[in-house]
Design a protein around this motif. Structure first.
Motif, mmCIF file in Angstrom:
data_model
loop_
_atom_site.group_PDB
_atom_site.id
_atom_site.type_symbol
_atom_site.label_atom_id
_atom_site.label_comp_id
_atom_site.label_asym_id
_atom_site.label_seq_id
_atom_site.Cartn_x
_atom_site.Cartn_y
_atom_site.Cartn_z
ATOM 1 N N VAL A 91 0.858 -1.174 -0.071
ATOM 2 C CA VAL A 91 0.241 0.131 0.150
ATOM 3 C C VAL A 91 0.628 1.375 -0.088
ATOM 4 O O VAL A 91 0.486 2.015 -0.776
ATOM 5 N N LEU A 92 1.519 0.932 0.455
ATOM 6 C CA LEU A 92 2.421 2.385 0.963
ATOM 7 C C LEU A 92 3.487 2.540 -0.182
ATOM 8 O O LEU A 92 4.027 3.735 -0.636
ATOM 9 N N GLN A 93 3.683 1.673 -1.164
ATOM 10 C CA GLN A 93 4.667 1.674 -1.997
ATOM 11 C C GLN A 93 3.721 2.538 -2.984
ATOM 12 O O GLN A 93 4.309 3.295 -4.423
ATOM 13 N N CYS A 94 2.291 2.733 -2.880
ATOM 14 C CA CYS A 94 1.580 3.961 -3.950
ATOM 15 C C CYS A 94 1.540 4.883 -3.771
ATOM 16 O O CYS A 94 1.346 5.306 -4.651
ATOM 17 N N VAL A 95 2.163 5.089 -2.911
ATOM 18 C CA VAL A 95 2.348 6.821 -2.238
ATOM 19 C C VAL A 95 3.752 7.521 -2.159
ATOM 20 O O VAL A 95 4.334 6.672 -1.723
ATOM 21 N N ASP A 96 3.444 8.913 -3.128
ATOM 22 C CA ASP A 96 4.278 9.450 -3.310
ATOM 23 C C ASP A 96 5.240 10.466 -2.429
ATOM 24 O O ASP A 96 4.086 12.014 -2.621
ATOM 25 N N PHE A 97 5.396 10.131 -1.051
ATOM 26 C CA PHE A 97 5.597 10.699 0.023
ATOM 27 C C PHE A 97 6.544 12.054 -0.053
ATOM 28 O O PHE A 97 6.610 12.940 0.475
ATOM 29 N N SER A 98 7.011 12.670 -1.223
ATOM 30 C CA SER A 98 8.313 12.972 -1.206
ATOM 31 C C SER A 98 7.166 14.729 -2.634
ATOM 32 O O SER A 98 7.729 15.941 -1.636
ATOM 33 N N ARG A 99 5.573 14.129 -3.012
ATOM 34 C CA ARG A 99 5.601 15.481 -2.576
ATOM 35 C C ARG A 99 4.001 15.964 -1.621
ATOM 36 O O ARG A 99 3.803 14.547 -0.871
ATOM 37 N N PRO A 100 4.003 17.031 -1.402
ATOM 38 C CA PRO A 100 2.702 17.704 -1.112
ATOM 39 C C PRO A 100 1.415 16.601 -1.472
ATOM 40 O O PRO A 100 0.984 16.780 -2.263
ATOM 41 N N GLU A 109 4.316 6.936 10.359
ATOM 42 C CA GLU A 109 6.490 6.642 9.884
ATOM 43 C C GLU A 109 6.419 7.543 9.168
ATOM 44 O O GLU A 109 7.592 8.249 8.840
ATOM 45 N N HIS A 110 5.633 7.954 7.395
ATOM 46 C CA HIS A 110 5.935 8.372 6.222
ATOM 47 C C HIS A 110 5.824 10.016 6.374
ATOM 48 O O HIS A 110 6.553 10.723 5.299
ATOM 49 N N HIS A 120 4.271 18.863 4.834
ATOM 50 C CA HIS A 120 3.516 19.063 3.993
ATOM 51 C C HIS A 120 2.020 17.685 3.517
ATOM 52 O O HIS A 120 2.046 18.210 2.825
ATOM 53 N N HIS A 121 1.992 17.226 4.737
ATOM 54 C CA HIS A 121 1.144 16.475 4.586
ATOM 55 C C HIS A 121 -0.131 16.361 5.197
ATOM 56 O O HIS A 121 0.066 17.225 6.474
#
Ligand SMILES: C[S@@+](CC[C@H](N)C(=O)[O-])C[C@H]1O[C@@H](n2cnc3c(N)ncnc32)[C@H](O)[C@@H]1O
Length: 219
Positions: free
Chosen positions: A58-67, A86-87, A91-92
């Motif tokens: 699931v987490l691999q689907c999310v680009d945490f580098s972007r807001p 944790e991630h 900006h989230h």
């Protein structure tokens, strides 16, 4: 005993205590989850919480580098919630949703910092608007979506059409590999599926975007 070895002993006993505490939390999560599954069946849809491999998928689907604004539906005892936290960066924005009171109690104790809506995940427009959230980039769903009553599914899809950003993603976990591919294809223009064989039971993740304007409800 010198102070170095006494410090080491303290550290070791703290480690043992925290390992035992986390094991006993896992055992109690499993037994609560299983008893909810026995009592509520398809409203829970899985007999056990997601495994670390499902959480990773699931987490691999999310680009945490972007807001991004991220909403998790059906957080359960929080295996995915805990890893999302944790991630998270400043900006989230993150909101978890769960409608079972006992699971909400666990989530509040475990993650006091999380904005938790104890609410029906198919009635989110108003509660999210009250939080100032009108658009969402990622909806991460543990809901038993194929088993939702038709009206609830319709409400969920209306909300997704209104609130998902143009590149937004609806990520759905499943413990029935690939079976519902056509079901999600009827709801979304774009659907990808990847298996998670190491989950118990084996499952997968649907990545869906562009909710359809109209769809047939048949599975
Ligand atoms: C398969 S479990 C997933 C739990 C957790 N996300 C995990 O991966 O272990 C489904 C969860 O969705 C919740 N749920 C089912 N219907 C819901 C609804 N309409 N609104 C909010 N939560 C719901 C259940 O209570 C349960 O916690």
């Amino acid at each position: 005993m010198n102070s170095d070895s006494s410090n080491a002993n303290v550290a070791q006993s703290e480690l043992v205590e925290s390992t035992l505490a986390s094991r006993s939390a896992k055992v109690s999560d499993f037994s609560l989850f299983f008893s909810k599954f026995v009592a509520k069946g398809r409203q829970i849809s899985s007999a056990v919480p997601s495994s670390p491999s499902m959480v990773d998928a699931v987490l691999q689907c999310v680009d945490f580098s972007r807001p991004a604004t991220i909403v998790e539906l059906g957080a359960g005892t929080g295996p995915i919630t805990g890893q999302i936290i944790e991630h998270l960066r400043p900006h989230h924005r993150f909101v978890a949703v769960e409608n079972d009171r006992d699971f909400c109690g666990i989530l509040r104790r475990r993650f006091p910092e999380v904005t938790l809506l104890e609410s029906d995940a198919t009635r989110l427009a108003d509660p999210l608007a009250k939080l100032g959230i009108h658009k969402v980039d990622y909806v991460l769903s543990g809901l038993p979506t194929p088993s939702l009553p038709p009206r609830s599914l319709l409400r969920l899809m209306h909300w997704l059409r209104d609130c998902l950003t143009p590149n937004g993603l609806f990520v759905q976990i499943t413990v029935v590999p690939v079976l519902y591919l056509n079901f999600y294809r009827r709801l979304f223009d774009q659907v990808d599926y990847s298996s998670v064989w190491l989950n118990v039971p084996p499952g997968g993740v649907y990545q869906c975007s562009q909710p359809r304007k109209s769809f047939r409800r048949r599975r």
